[in-house]
Design a protein around this motif. Sequence first.
Motif, short mmCIF file in Angstrom:
data_model
loop_
_atom_site.label_atom_id
_atom_site.label_comp_id
_atom_site.label_asym_id
_atom_site.label_seq_id
_atom_site.Cartn_x
_atom_site.Cartn_y
_atom_site.Cartn_z
N ARG A 242 0.83 -1.20 0.00
CA ARG A 242 0.00 0.00 0.00
C ARG A 242 0.87 1.25 0.00
NH1 ARG A 242 -4.57 1.50 3.01
NH2 ARG A 242 -5.54 -0.38 2.24
N SER A 243 0.51 2.21 -0.86
CA SER A 243 1.16 3.52 -0.78
C SER A 243 0.19 4.58 -1.29
CB SER A 243 2.47 3.55 -1.57
OG SER A 243 2.22 3.33 -2.94
N ARG A 261 -3.68 -2.27 -8.29
CA ARG A 261 -2.51 -3.09 -7.99
C ARG A 261 -2.26 -4.11 -9.10
NH1 ARG A 261 -3.05 -6.77 -2.97
NH2 ARG A 261 -1.35 -7.82 -4.06
N PHE A 335 -12.77 0.35 -1.44
CA PHE A 335 -12.14 -0.70 -0.63
C PHE A 335 -13.20 -1.61 -0.02
CE2 PHE A 335 -7.69 1.28 0.40
CZ PHE A 335 -7.38 1.19 -0.95
N THR A 414 -6.80 -5.09 -0.67
CA THR A 414 -6.69 -3.63 -0.69
C THR A 414 -5.43 -3.15 0.04
OG1 THR A 414 -8.07 -3.46 1.27
CG2 THR A 414 -9.17 -3.29 -0.85
N ASP A 415 -4.87 -4.03 0.91
CA ASP A 415 -3.65 -3.61 1.61
C ASP A 415 -2.46 -3.51 0.67
OD1 ASP A 415 -3.50 -6.29 1.13
OD2 ASP A 415 -2.87 -6.86 3.16
N MET A 417 -2.75 -2.12 -2.37
CA MET A 417 -3.12 -1.21 -3.45
C MET A 417 -2.38 0.12 -3.39
SD MET A 417 -7.06 -1.80 -4.43
CE MET A 417 -7.64 -3.47 -4.82
N THR A 418 -2.03 0.60 -4.56
CA THR A 418 -1.43 1.91 -4.73
C THR A 418 -2.56 2.92 -4.97
OG1 THR A 418 0.59 0.99 -5.65
CG2 THR A 418 0.07 3.27 -6.23
N TYR A 435 -5.29 6.07 5.02
CA TYR A 435 -4.60 5.33 3.96
C TYR A 435 -3.09 5.52 4.01
CZ TYR A 435 -9.41 5.07 2.67
OH TYR A 435 -10.74 4.84 2.72
#
Lengths: 440, 438
Positions: A242-243, A261, A335, A414-415, A417-418, A435
């Motif tokens: 995630r970022s 992602r 999400f 979702t963890d 995902m960009t 986030y």
Amino acid sequence: MTTHPRPVLGPPPTATILPRNQQRLANGMRATFVQAGAVPMASVRLVLRTGSADVPKGQAWLDRFVHDYLREGTEARDASAFADALAGFGGRLTVDADEHTTVLRTEVLAERAPEAIALLAEVARTPRFPESEAERLLNDLRRGLDLALAQPQYVTFAAFRAAVYGDHPYGRVIPEASAFDTFNAAMARAFWESQVGAQRALLLVGGLFDEDATVAAWRAAFENWTPGPAASTNRPTPAAARSLHLVDRPGAEQSTVYVGRSVPDPTHPDYVALEVTNSLLGGSFHSRITMNIREAKGYTYSPHAIVSNRPGDAYWVEIADVTTAVTGPAIGEVFAETERLRSEAPDAEELIGIQNYASGNFVLRQATPGGILDHLEFLDLHGLDERYSASYVERVRAVTPDEVQRIAQQYLGTDGMTIAIAGDRSVIDAQLEAYGPPSA
Amino acid sequence: MTTRERAFDLQLPVQRHTLANGLRVVLSADHSAPIICVAVYYHVGMRLEPRGRTGFAHLFEHLMFQGSESMAKMEIAALVQANGGNLNGSTRYDYTNYFEAMPAHTLDLALWMEADRMRGPVITQAELDNQRDVVKNEIRVNVLNRPYGSFPWIDMQAAAFTNWHNSHNGYGDMADLDAASLEDVQSFFNSYYSPANAVLVVVGDVQEAQAMELIRRYFEEIPAAPRPAPAAIDEPRQEEERRVSHLDALANKPALAISYHVPERGSREYYALGLLDQVLLQGDDSLLYQEIVSRRGYAGGIDGGINFLGHMHNGQTPLLWTAELIHDRDVTTDQILEAIDAVIERVRTEPLSQAVLDRALVKARASLYETINDQYYPGFGRADLLASFELFEDDAAQVNTIEQRFAAVTPDLMMETAREYLRTSNRTVLVVEPGVAE
């Protein structure tokens, strides 16, 4: 007044795959001809396996400069004479390109297909690259960059790509304007000549045309072309954590959002099930995310999810322009819908509707020359063949509810995902605290 | 079959019927692929929306997806999708259309759905409020949050037209959208969405007799209502050039558009102007591209044509012919206008050669065929042409005369048309000043 009951339809017919006349020359060039459509037009595409990923580091948009230059005529005729000739067939030259593909494309009156092929061959094999036009084309490039940077969708796309792919060519979207000063005609010519040749070329023709004459024109135009280089490969290592990446646009009415992602590519056994999952989650008008953030909440007009693919690489992404005040909540709903699908298989009826959508849209895409050629380009890019087309509907129908949940669990966490957003940071930063801190 | 022997003229099959309630039906079979496109055109668009309710025709279009007698909110979208199709709708100056491209076996369902919503939207305040928010976000993404978002299509309509029906912003003012009520919805529906004010087009892989049987079953019993009066959309002859300038806070380069009022739809001059558009503006071979882009390098491209919301065949006049470009700050508006004027003056004073006219004819024909080949909603391009000719020329079959209308244009007629319509005094100049520093 009573209305008629809703009609019950019979089963859909199987998809019609129109015959593909596939040919190969001794030098390695390939061609596919398909009779399709209802009007006497021919779509002609010369697909060349070169793109932005082949551009050396620090020279981003050299490919665009070359593509603009391709419109400046051939050894046999200058730009104006070339444009006149193609227009005389009803066509104009379009150059479409992405990371690995450059397509010289035109649509002409059907009886002119053989002559149009000869003209596209001139562009590919003997482009003129006149030095006299370099400065003007560089100005166009500079202006084009300025205009692109003013578009929120472009800067968000670039931020998302940079976050997912880092220093790989897929991540280097925005060029250094200063590098343009080093571009010139000789460089354009050298790049083009290093990139193209028969081994990297595929001709596609779709429409209603004289097939014998068109095949003969292809052979005559290309059979003595040198094989040239083999196609390049350069696989990326996409981000998996995630970022959050923010581009500030003070006062913006909306936030442009990319959330996504890395996922399996089209050659993976899970790809068709992934496409079905995408259609159910966010990839269609009646999908869960669209029904939520558009039809229930009214946060956005045009949310959509896609699976964007390159050879050996793909990502899933939800894209939406949302009202500034609800930027955080909109991402929260994306999400939530994704995690709901990961924790609970869809019911059979919902999935059957999506399967029918996917298979019906395949039928629609096979109904026009443009749709057919798009599909042929897709197959070629990923090294797939007619077996993929023939089995597509069957594979769509074989997807089960449990499989959709498994796909979501395995690939859409979702963890990982960009998130990239262009918006008014003075308003949205506080909404995005959940986030993670934004990356510099 | 050899293509070289085929006649140039494309002849689409056209069957026309009128039901007892006044609904006009157009069928055009095409068995080249197992798909259909069903399209309903209501003869009401932005030009007819009430004053104080700008944007209402478009908002109403959204509401037609929010439920009807037999379908819940968005159920029509669910049904189209679950049967393999794609649907959409659009609001134009004089019509609003609703269409779905689907696999051919779904004809019965597609007709049933369109008949159901022809009886009217059945919606709640919550659904109206939701779509008001969606429409506002549509305006934000396409206009307010986008550089050049109102250029030139909204700003030029306002500058070039004097009649409110033509000049107002059809996307709507936010305050007008806020004011829209459920009563407005019912009243607009009652006034304009009657069968007699609509055209139903079915194209694709259908048997006409069977299709007509289904159409009669579902549509004929929809109650008749009088056809509304058309909008008074006349524009006076423009006698003086107008110049307008707008600051665009998101733009970082200046932009320029010029628009001229075009001849009346269907006239000989209209087709002459259609060919002038091909000669002057369409493609790399066009005179303005050659002059402005290739020779002078003022811009990377020059775009435009007839009808901001479509093309010359699917709009009703008054319309504008427009040329537009985005340029660098070191070139002035006057420099560009001078270069454009030199090109335009040439076609006003010298007859074009037969070779140039012939190329324009080929381009116009190819452009028409490309429209019919619509890839994203297969069949829709054909349906759109048929509906437009039925609405605007009372006969969809006139679509088959397009090519002969172009072919009747002579170099002299083009010069006369250019002289009258491409006069400076018939023109509006729109300038965008960039609000972003370089």
